[in-house]
Design a protein around this motif. Sequence first.
Motif, PDB file in Angstrom:
ATOM      1  N   GLN A 194      69.241 -58.695  49.424  1.00  0.00           N
ATOM      2  CA  GLN A 194      69.370 -57.797  48.510  1.00  0.00           C
ATOM      3  C   GLN A 194      69.887 -58.286  47.287  1.00  0.00           C
ATOM      4  N   GLU A 243      65.448 -55.026  47.636  1.00  0.00           N
ATOM      5  CA  GLU A 243      65.580 -55.585  48.940  1.00  0.00           C
ATOM      6  C   GLU A 243      64.180 -55.977  49.573  1.00  0.00           C
ATOM      7  N   ARG A 294      67.155 -59.761  55.877  1.00  0.00           N
ATOM      8  CA  ARG A 294      66.967 -58.824  54.700  1.00  0.00           C
ATOM      9  C   ARG A 294      67.885 -59.425  53.412  1.00  0.00           C
ATOM     10  N   MET A 307      75.320 -58.624  47.924  1.00  0.00           N
ATOM     11  CA  MET A 307      74.418 -58.378  46.861  1.00  0.00           C
ATOM     12  C   MET A 307      74.455 -59.522  45.803  1.00  0.00           C
TER      13      MET A 307
END
Length: 301
Positions: A100, A90, A98, A2
């Motif tokens: 985030q 996202e 992907r 993240m």
Amino acid sequence: MMYDCAIIGGGPAGLNAALVLGRARRRVALIDNNQPRNAVTHASHGFITRDGTTPGEFRRIAYEEVLRYPSVDHLQTEVVSVGKLASGFELLDSAGLRVQARKLILATGVKEIFPEIDGFYPLYGKSLFNCPYCDGWELRDQPLVVVSEHPSAFHIAKLVLNWSEDLVVCTNGMASLSDEQKTQLESKGVVVREQPIAAFIGQNGQLEQVRFADGIRVPRTGGFVTPQFVQSTPFGEQLGCERTEHGGIKTDPLGRTSIPGLYAAGDASYIAPSQLIYAAADGSRAAMGVNMDLTEEDFVQ
């Protein structure tokens, strides 16, 4: 992983945001598809210490500086969708990757939609431009043309007179000037032509004539064509951001949009004036907003 913040857009707004956040030791994903809007421009102007630098060189120096900070990752890819998560956002790119992030800055800029006039694009960025502040100096004292189908025609015409008094203003068949405005311009020696334009005539990037639909040809060596600006990506609209009356993404003084955790910077937020120095400053502003909000959230945990 993240990230603290993802930034979509590698123009001056996104780059300066990444620089500020990198220096604040934030984990940043700077995502850029390497398709800058100013790629056709011969040189960038109005940015102190970089006046006359080519757009490519400006970006090279900027990335070199930004990527000195180890917490900044540069992802050269195209984002195709953005979704809201409970903990942030996202992003999905064209290859299925992907990303985030807790916060997201849209520095995606705008697209220009120019009047459909034959011969325009081979001359654009060489002798025809859209911003007098960017390129007026290079065209000073030349016989110029201003083409604008929009209500801003009068303002642009007055502005260009600072660089050349040999000016023809064209509305391309649109009623973008009032009778009073036409009278005022003509009193300054400006020629107003409201007929549709058939073509720009020139070679090797150099404008030579403007040919009108009635067959009349007017010699000109350069000028300015006013585009319509629209958002480059649909992400702000898809996420539900409030918009300004001019179509920009509405923000507060630190770049926060109406969506919590989402920020906007550069042309995407204010549409005009489209200047490197404005965009870079706006990126810095949004980055400070991101860092301030992350700091407050982390401090109370």
